[in-house]
Write a protein that holds these residues in place. Structure first.
Motif, short mmCIF file in Angstrom:
data_model
loop_
_atom_site.label_atom_id
_atom_site.label_comp_id
_atom_site.label_asym_id
_atom_site.label_seq_id
_atom_site.Cartn_x
_atom_site.Cartn_y
_atom_site.Cartn_z
N LEU A 142 8.55 -12.88 -17.05
CA LEU A 142 7.58 -12.56 -18.11
C LEU A 142 6.35 -11.86 -17.54
O LEU A 142 5.84 -10.91 -18.14
N GLU A 143 5.89 -12.31 -16.38
CA GLU A 143 4.73 -11.68 -15.75
C GLU A 143 5.02 -10.23 -15.40
O GLU A 143 4.19 -9.35 -15.58
N ALA A 144 6.23 -9.99 -14.91
CA ALA A 144 6.61 -8.62 -14.56
C ALA A 144 6.71 -7.75 -15.80
O ALA A 144 6.21 -6.61 -15.82
N VAL A 145 7.32 -8.27 -16.84
CA VAL A 145 7.53 -7.50 -18.07
C VAL A 145 6.21 -7.23 -18.79
O VAL A 145 6.04 -6.16 -19.40
N ARG A 146 5.29 -8.15 -18.71
CA ARG A 146 3.98 -7.92 -19.32
C ARG A 146 3.26 -6.75 -18.66
O ARG A 146 2.48 -6.04 -19.29
N ASN A 147 3.52 -6.56 -17.38
CA ASN A 147 2.92 -5.44 -16.67
C ASN A 147 3.65 -4.13 -16.93
O ASN A 147 3.05 -3.08 -17.09
N ASN A 148 4.98 -4.21 -16.99
CA ASN A 148 5.80 -3.01 -17.19
C ASN A 148 7.08 -3.42 -17.91
O ASN A 148 7.92 -4.12 -17.36
N CYS A 149 7.21 -2.97 -19.15
CA CYS A 149 8.35 -3.38 -19.97
C CYS A 149 9.70 -3.02 -19.34
O CYS A 149 10.70 -3.69 -19.56
N ARG A 150 9.71 -1.97 -18.53
CA ARG A 150 10.97 -1.54 -17.93
C ARG A 150 11.46 -2.49 -16.84
O ARG A 150 12.59 -2.38 -16.36
N VAL B 130 4.36 -8.41 -8.74
CA VAL B 130 4.80 -8.00 -10.08
C VAL B 130 3.66 -7.97 -11.08
O VAL B 130 3.75 -7.26 -12.09
N ARG B 131 2.60 -8.70 -10.81
CA ARG B 131 1.45 -8.63 -11.71
C ARG B 131 0.73 -7.29 -11.58
O ARG B 131 0.04 -6.86 -12.50
N GLN B 132 0.88 -6.66 -10.43
CA GLN B 132 0.29 -5.34 -10.22
C GLN B 132 1.24 -4.21 -10.59
O GLN B 132 0.85 -3.21 -11.16
N ARG B 133 2.51 -4.40 -10.27
CA ARG B 133 3.54 -3.39 -10.56
C ARG B 133 4.80 -4.13 -10.97
O ARG B 133 5.54 -4.64 -10.13
N GLY B 134 5.04 -4.18 -12.28
CA GLY B 134 6.16 -4.96 -12.79
C GLY B 134 7.50 -4.58 -12.21
O GLY B 134 8.38 -5.43 -12.03
N GLU B 135 7.67 -3.28 -11.87
CA GLU B 135 8.96 -2.83 -11.36
C GLU B 135 9.30 -3.41 -10.00
O GLU B 135 10.45 -3.30 -9.52
N ALA B 136 8.33 -4.05 -9.35
CA ALA B 136 8.60 -4.72 -8.08
C ALA B 136 9.60 -5.87 -8.26
O ALA B 136 10.15 -6.37 -7.29
N LEU B 137 9.83 -6.24 -9.52
CA LEU B 137 10.80 -7.31 -9.80
C LEU B 137 12.17 -7.02 -9.20
O LEU B 137 12.89 -7.93 -8.80
N ARG C 48 0.83 -1.21 0.00
CA ARG C 48 0.00 0.00 0.00
C ARG C 48 0.86 1.26 0.00
O ARG C 48 0.41 2.33 -0.36
N ASN C 49 2.12 1.12 0.42
CA ASN C 49 3.03 2.25 0.45
C ASN C 49 3.92 2.32 -0.80
O ASN C 49 4.84 3.13 -0.86
N GLY C 50 3.62 1.46 -1.77
CA GLY C 50 4.37 1.47 -3.01
C GLY C 50 5.40 0.35 -3.07
O GLY C 50 5.85 -0.16 -2.04
N PRO C 51 5.80 -0.04 -4.30
CA PRO C 51 6.71 -1.17 -4.47
C PRO C 51 8.06 -0.98 -3.81
O PRO C 51 8.70 -1.95 -3.41
N ALA C 52 8.51 0.27 -3.65
CA ALA C 52 9.82 0.50 -3.04
C ALA C 52 9.89 -0.04 -1.63
O ALA C 52 10.97 -0.40 -1.13
N ALA C 53 8.72 -0.12 -0.98
CA ALA C 53 8.69 -0.64 0.39
C ALA C 53 9.12 -2.10 0.44
O ALA C 53 9.53 -2.60 1.50
N LEU C 54 9.05 -2.78 -0.69
CA LEU C 54 9.43 -4.19 -0.72
C LEU C 54 10.90 -4.41 -0.42
O LEU C 54 11.31 -5.51 -0.05
N ARG D 110 7.55 -17.16 -4.19
CA ARG D 110 7.06 -16.97 -5.56
C ARG D 110 5.62 -16.48 -5.60
O ARG D 110 5.27 -15.60 -6.38
N GLU D 111 4.77 -17.07 -4.78
CA GLU D 111 3.36 -16.70 -4.80
C GLU D 111 3.16 -15.23 -4.39
O GLU D 111 2.41 -14.49 -5.03
N VAL D 112 3.83 -14.83 -3.33
CA VAL D 112 3.71 -13.46 -2.85
C VAL D 112 4.25 -12.46 -3.88
O VAL D 112 3.60 -11.47 -4.22
N MET D 113 5.44 -12.72 -4.39
CA MET D 113 6.06 -11.78 -5.31
C MET D 113 5.37 -11.78 -6.68
O MET D 113 5.37 -10.77 -7.39
N LEU D 114 4.77 -12.91 -7.05
CA LEU D 114 4.03 -12.95 -8.31
C LEU D 114 2.84 -11.99 -8.25
O LEU D 114 2.55 -11.26 -9.22
N LYS D 115 2.19 -11.96 -7.10
CA LYS D 115 1.08 -11.03 -6.91
C LYS D 115 1.59 -9.59 -7.05
O LYS D 115 0.93 -8.75 -7.66
#
Length: 208
Positions: free
Chosen positions: A66-74, A44-51, A20-26, A37-42
């Protein structure tokens, strides 16, 4: 937040709070969570840069990345070195934006056949082609089919080549904007550009 997680359920709840505080909090998530894998997949599917905060093992997992890149090419920037040389993965990223090619392995950016595929998906990918590919007429013209502004990334010698520029403006009138000055004063070149795109007239030499 504690760096220790006693059980996976509370750990997932903690991740949701951080999310809720943004991917940087990860970045402060416990290692066990960032490797889950299950937690992080959730994530990156919402914010690819969480990769970037996933474990090294997950950043080397093709399906996961691939799941991360499909959400955000960067997100390609954060894939493992090996995966940034994976053709299909890079093409998925490039289809969203040619700018993603900057994160691809040098071996792909130097590969003519791969680059032909890339510029057909996004002409802007030409910007990140390794030399001498920006001086390849076929590659440059393919890039222009999908993005007239890709002309700015074409090698200078081609942008001053009358025959090439004629072909370029027939595909994308706006390419005239990046042609050599003397060609923007060439009546035939300008006419071909305007036939393709009436707005290209604004790029012609003012004295024409």
């Amino acid at each position: 937040m504690s760096t220790e997680v006693s059980d996976m359920t509370s750990g997932r709840e903690a991740l949701e709070v951080m999310w809720r505080n943004g991917p940087a909090a990860l970045q402060w998530a416990p290692e066990a969570l960032r490797a889950d894998r299950e937690v992080m997949l959730k994530a990156v599917r919402q914010r690819g840069e969480a990769l970037q905060f996933a474990s090294a093992a997950l950043r080397s997992d093709l399906e996961f990345v691939l799941e991360a890149v499909r959400n955000n090419c960067r997100a390609l920037e954060f894939a493992s070195t090996e995966l940034r040389a994976e053709r299909e993965l890079v093409l998925v990223a490039v289809q969203q934006s040619g700018a993603a090619l900057q994160f691809a392995a040098e071996e792909l950016r130097s590969d003519r056949e791969f680059m032909l595929q890339a510029v057909r998906k996004s002409g802007g990918a030409l910007q990140f082609a390794a030399a001498p590919l920006p001086a390849d007429p076929e590659l440059a013209l393919e890039a222009l089919r999908s993005d007239g502004e890709a002309m700015q990334w074409v090698a200078e010698e081609l942008r001053a080549d009358r025959g090439f520029v004629l072909e370029a403006v027939r595909r994308a009138g706006e390419a005239l904007d990046f042609a050599a000055l003397e060609l923007r004063a060439d009546r035939e070149v300008v006419l071909e550009a305007v036939r393709n795109d009436g707005g290209a007239l604004r790029f012609a030499d003012k004295e024409l």
